[in-house]
Scaffold this motif. Structure first.
Motif, short mmCIF file in Angstrom:
data_model
loop_
_atom_site.label_atom_id
_atom_site.label_comp_id
_atom_site.label_asym_id
_atom_site.label_seq_id
_atom_site.Cartn_x
_atom_site.Cartn_y
_atom_site.Cartn_z
N ILE A 240 64.59 -21.42 -26.60
CA ILE A 240 65.49 -20.36 -26.15
C ILE A 240 66.42 -19.93 -27.27
O ILE A 240 66.69 -18.74 -27.47
CB ILE A 240 66.29 -20.83 -24.92
N PHE A 241 66.90 -20.91 -28.04
CA PHE A 241 67.75 -20.59 -29.20
C PHE A 241 66.98 -19.74 -30.21
O PHE A 241 67.51 -18.78 -30.78
CB PHE A 241 68.24 -21.89 -29.85
N GLY A 242 65.69 -20.07 -30.41
CA GLY A 242 64.86 -19.28 -31.31
C GLY A 242 64.70 -17.85 -30.82
O GLY A 242 64.73 -16.90 -31.61
N MET A 243 64.55 -17.66 -29.51
CA MET A 243 64.43 -16.31 -28.96
C MET A 243 65.73 -15.53 -29.15
O MET A 243 65.71 -14.31 -29.40
CB MET A 243 64.05 -16.38 -27.48
N MET A 244 66.86 -16.20 -29.05
CA MET A 244 68.15 -15.53 -29.31
C MET A 244 68.23 -15.07 -30.77
O MET A 244 68.68 -13.95 -31.06
CB MET A 244 69.31 -16.49 -29.01
N LEU A 245 67.77 -15.92 -31.68
CA LEU A 245 67.75 -15.53 -33.10
C LEU A 245 66.80 -14.37 -33.33
O LEU A 245 67.06 -13.50 -34.18
CB LEU A 245 67.35 -16.73 -33.95
N LYS A 246 65.70 -14.34 -32.57
CA LYS A 246 64.75 -13.23 -32.68
C LYS A 246 65.42 -11.92 -32.29
O LYS A 246 65.24 -10.88 -32.95
CB LYS A 246 63.54 -13.50 -31.79
N ALA A 247 66.22 -11.96 -31.22
CA ALA A 247 66.94 -10.75 -30.80
C ALA A 247 67.92 -10.30 -31.87
O ALA A 247 68.05 -9.10 -32.16
CB ALA A 247 67.65 -11.01 -29.48
N VAL A 248 68.62 -11.25 -32.47
CA VAL A 248 69.56 -10.92 -33.55
C VAL A 248 68.81 -10.32 -34.73
O VAL A 248 69.24 -9.32 -35.33
CB VAL A 248 70.35 -12.17 -33.98
N ASN A 249 67.67 -10.93 -35.08
CA ASN A 249 66.86 -10.45 -36.20
C ASN A 249 66.37 -9.03 -35.97
O ASN A 249 66.39 -8.18 -36.86
CB ASN A 249 65.66 -11.38 -36.40
N GLN A 250 65.89 -8.77 -34.74
CA GLN A 250 65.40 -7.43 -34.42
C GLN A 250 66.53 -6.41 -34.49
O GLN A 250 66.33 -5.28 -34.93
CB GLN A 250 64.77 -7.44 -33.02
N THR A 251 67.72 -6.80 -34.06
CA THR A 251 68.87 -5.90 -34.13
C THR A 251 69.22 -5.56 -35.57
O THR A 251 69.49 -4.41 -35.91
CB THR A 251 70.08 -6.53 -33.42
N ILE A 252 69.19 -6.59 -36.45
CA ILE A 252 69.53 -6.38 -37.86
C ILE A 252 68.48 -5.51 -38.54
O ILE A 252 68.82 -4.57 -39.28
CB ILE A 252 69.66 -7.73 -38.58
N GLN A 253 67.22 -5.77 -38.27
CA GLN A 253 66.15 -5.10 -39.00
C GLN A 253 65.83 -3.72 -38.46
O GLN A 253 65.59 -2.79 -39.24
CB GLN A 253 64.88 -5.97 -38.96
N LEU A 254 65.80 -3.58 -37.11
CA LEU A 254 65.29 -2.34 -36.51
C LEU A 254 66.32 -1.59 -35.68
O LEU A 254 66.21 -0.37 -35.51
CB LEU A 254 64.06 -2.66 -35.64
N GLY A 255 67.27 -2.29 -35.13
CA GLY A 255 68.24 -1.67 -34.23
C GLY A 255 68.25 -2.38 -32.89
O GLY A 255 67.28 -3.06 -32.50
N PHE A 256 69.34 -2.18 -32.13
CA PHE A 256 69.52 -2.95 -30.90
C PHE A 256 68.44 -2.67 -29.87
O PHE A 256 68.02 -3.58 -29.13
CB PHE A 256 70.90 -2.64 -30.29
N LYS A 257 67.95 -1.41 -29.79
CA LYS A 257 66.99 -1.09 -28.73
C LYS A 257 65.69 -1.89 -28.86
O LYS A 257 65.00 -2.14 -27.87
CB LYS A 257 66.69 0.40 -28.72
N TYR A 258 65.37 -2.34 -30.09
CA TYR A 258 64.15 -3.13 -30.28
C TYR A 258 64.35 -4.58 -29.85
O TYR A 258 63.39 -5.33 -29.73
CB TYR A 258 63.72 -3.09 -31.75
N ALA A 259 65.59 -4.99 -29.64
CA ALA A 259 65.88 -6.35 -29.19
C ALA A 259 66.05 -6.45 -27.69
O ALA A 259 66.14 -7.56 -27.15
CB ALA A 259 67.14 -6.87 -29.88
N VAL A 260 66.07 -5.30 -26.98
CA VAL A 260 66.33 -5.31 -25.54
C VAL A 260 65.25 -6.09 -24.79
O VAL A 260 65.55 -6.87 -23.88
CB VAL A 260 66.43 -3.86 -25.01
N GLY A 261 63.98 -5.90 -25.16
CA GLY A 261 62.90 -6.61 -24.48
C GLY A 261 63.02 -8.12 -24.64
O GLY A 261 62.85 -8.88 -23.67
N THR A 262 63.36 -8.58 -25.84
CA THR A 262 63.54 -10.02 -26.07
C THR A 262 64.72 -10.56 -25.27
O THR A 262 64.65 -11.65 -24.69
CB THR A 262 63.76 -10.28 -27.58
N ILE A 263 65.82 -9.78 -25.22
CA ILE A 263 67.00 -10.20 -24.44
C ILE A 263 66.64 -10.31 -22.96
O ILE A 263 67.10 -11.22 -22.25
CB ILE A 263 68.15 -9.21 -24.66
#
Length: 601
Positions: free
Chosen positions: A421-444
């Motif tokens: 679960i911690f790794g998935m949270m980091l994935k959301a942060v990574n997606q936000t940094i690289q692509l933007g918040f909307k790309y992290a919504v699915g992971t969140i």
């Protein structure tokens, strides 16, 4: 963390190009990506590369002689001469080996016939007689040859007969048996040659060992100089020619904290330069900038691959987990204490510990401390149960922190779930940094579904499973996961991809969590093996006042040494596997970065 980098672009007049590169190398902070252009066609560079291979072979050969090396400051020029001398000695040694093989082959031919002077054969020939040598089986040999050809049996070996014939020179002799051509030297002369060749070879071996003892440092210094020249040549060829080859364009990278040093240096140079922030498509070199604790775990992530410049460095995030997982896999307080003590003694008595070795030793001690703490969960110390000792402190520890096998099994699964679960949270942060918040919504959204279900399962009083609050999280999470799975696609494609992700999430997540059972299994198996060796030490020792304790200690030491080696290896490999596969996969880690390697001597 990944250090911030700046992109440098240089524009240099072609006559000043190599001088400018020499100055940049002296500065020693600019990373330049070398290109393949011109490398294959550059004769001088190819010759240097072949020369490096020769030097590498020379160092490997001399190291393999097993002599004590005289440590001294190497001289590159002397190293060049040493390589040539070594080549001459190796060629001489090879010639001697070939000569030895040839003479030994001649001995094998002559030996069955005995030691005789070949000059006597020439004397017989001078008076008109030929001596011929033959080999045949006992069935092939005919008695009539004795009278007809003066055949004489010289030797019998097994079923073979070695015989000679003495016939007039003008008489042809044809026998359907094996004819042997005898060498021109006698057996004693050939054996003398063998001793002479071996003596020369021994002299060459002594000379080679003297060369290894006195000149290995010189060859290594020459090798370093040659590597430096090759790197310089590659950088020279990496420039792009502009304005009819009058200008050279070169790109490089520097850490942001070195910008002022480079600006001061470049203001004194006769070259145009530009310093800008990297763009998203740039292949930026990676330099870590972690705290002292995370820095110790950087070699582990290097075993996998470096992160890209625009993604998170996961080293600080997996380091505490790796340390804990190692302790659980080894799971013996005694083994952990042994690791800490062994490294401490090595630091005390070892001489000239290299700077690169010190962080490794510190990491081993940290892993040993983790093992000591985790070993207290089961009370295992060199295969013995500490909590069977009736001491008030140990009994208090037993009541406070000790866990049985079922609880250790559950702990392994819980740690696995937490890290995923911690790794998935980091994935959301990574997606936000690289692509933007909307790309992290699915992971969140998936984090909402999984985390709320885990809380409802563990603490139904806080959030009942299937209750209103739980269902709100489930519905909101699924809507986010289905509708924003791929923000650039239409809603129907997103729903389809969301359904596919649901299947992958259900099956993959279960397999990932179950992988963490190895933390419990390795610790349990190591403890069982340790107790088995203890039983063997007690049961196999003879009933003797002197021999009994000696045998017991031998079995104890050898058994636990084997167990420590096997378990430490497993305790390194399996947490690494959990990190590289389960954690990196769920955190969306891509990697593929190239390490920052400044152009320097």
């Amino acid at each position: 963390m990944i250090a911030k980098m700046k992109k440098l672009t240089f524009l240099i007049y072609y006559k000043e190009y190599e001088h400018f590169l020499s100055s940049i190398r002296e500065l020693g902070v600019v990373h330049i990506f070398t290109k393949a252009q011109g490398t294959a066609d550059n004769v001088e560079l190819q010759e240097k590369i072949r020369k490096v291979a020769r030097y590498t072979d020379a160092v490997k050969f001399l190291n393999g002689l097993g002599v004590d090396i005289d440590k001294h400051q190497g001289n590159a020029d002397r190293g060049d001469r040493t390589v040539e001398k070594l080549s001459e000695l190796q060629q001489l040694q090879q010639k001697l080996q070939h000569k030895l093989q040839s003479v030994e082959k001649e001995i094998s031919v002559v030996e069955p016939w005995g030691d005789f002077d070949c000059r006597n054969l020439l004397r017989l020939k001078d008076v008109g007689y030929d001596v011929n040598f033959f080999i045949c089986s006992e069935k092939q040999f005919k008695e009539e040859w004795i009278d007809k050809f003066n055949a004489t049996v010289v030797n019998r070996i097994g079923s073979k007969i070695y015989f000679i014939t003495i016939t007039p020179t003008d008489e042809d002799i044809e026998l359907e048996v094996e004819y042997v051509k005898i060498p021109d030297n006698s057996l004693s002369e050939l054996k003398s040659y063998v001793e002479e060749i071996k003596s020369k070879n021994d002299d060459v071996c002594v000379e080679l060992k003297d060369l290894a003892r006195s000149s290995l440092s010189d060859i290594q210094e020459a090798q370093k100089r040659l590597h430096s020249e090759i790197e310089f040549s590659k950088v020279v060829l990496s420039g792009d020619s502009l304005a009819d080859n009058k200008l050279m364009l070169l790109e490089g990278w520097i850490p942001e904290n070195k910008c002022m040093d480079v600006k001061t240096f470049m203001d004194l140079q006769e070259a145009y330069y530009e310093m800008v922030n990297p763009s998203p498509e740039d292949n930026v070199p990676i330099m870590f900038n972690n705290d002292r604790f995370s820095h110790l775990f950087e070699p582990i992530i290097r075993l996998y691959m470096l992160p890209k410049y625009n993604e998170l460095d996961l080293t600080p995030f997996f380091a505490p987990f790796f340390m804990l997982f190692f302790g659980l896999c080894l799971g013996d307080s005694g083994y952990g204490a042994f690791m800490v003590l062994a490294v401490a003694l090595y630091r005390m008595f070892a001489k000239n510990i290299g700077a690169e070795m010190k962080p490794v030793l510190t990491l081993v001690q940290l892993l040993g401390l983790s093992t000591m703490v985790c070993g207290l969960l089961t009370g295992t110390c060199f295969g013995f149960n500490l909590y069977e000792i009736q001491v008030s402190f140990l009994q208090y520890m037993k009541e406070t922190i000790s866990l049985d096998n079922q609880q250790m099994f559950n702990l392994s699964l819980i740690l696995g779930g937490v890290q995923i679960i911690f790794g998935m949270m980091l994935k959301a942060v990574n997606q936000t940094i690289q692509l933007g918040f909307k790309y992290a919504v699915g992971t969140i959204g998936w984090i909402f579904v999984i985390l709320s279900s885990a809380i409802a399962f563990v603490s139904p009083g806080l959030m009942p499973m299937g209750g209103n609050l739980h269902m709100v999280f489930i519905v909101v999470g699924l809507l986010m996961a289905y509708l924003y799975n791929s923000p650039d696609k239409n809603v129907f494609v997103n729903v389809g991809l969301g359904l596919w992700d649901s299947y992958n999430m259900a099956t993959g997540l279960l397999g990932d969590v179950l992988s963490y059972v190895r933390l419990f299994a390795l610790g349990l198996s190591g403890g069982i093996l340790a107790s088995v060796f203890n039983s063997l030490a007690a049961g196999m020792s003879p009933d003797n006042v002197i021999a009994g304790p000696i045998v017991m200690m031998l079995i104890f030491v050898i058994g636990h040494s084997i167990n420590i080696f096997m378990n430490v290896l497993g305790a390194m490999v399996h947490p690494m596997r959990l990190t590289f596969v389960e954690f990196f996969k769920n955190s969306g880690y891509e990697g593929g970065g190239k390490e920052y390697n400044p152009f320097q001597k």
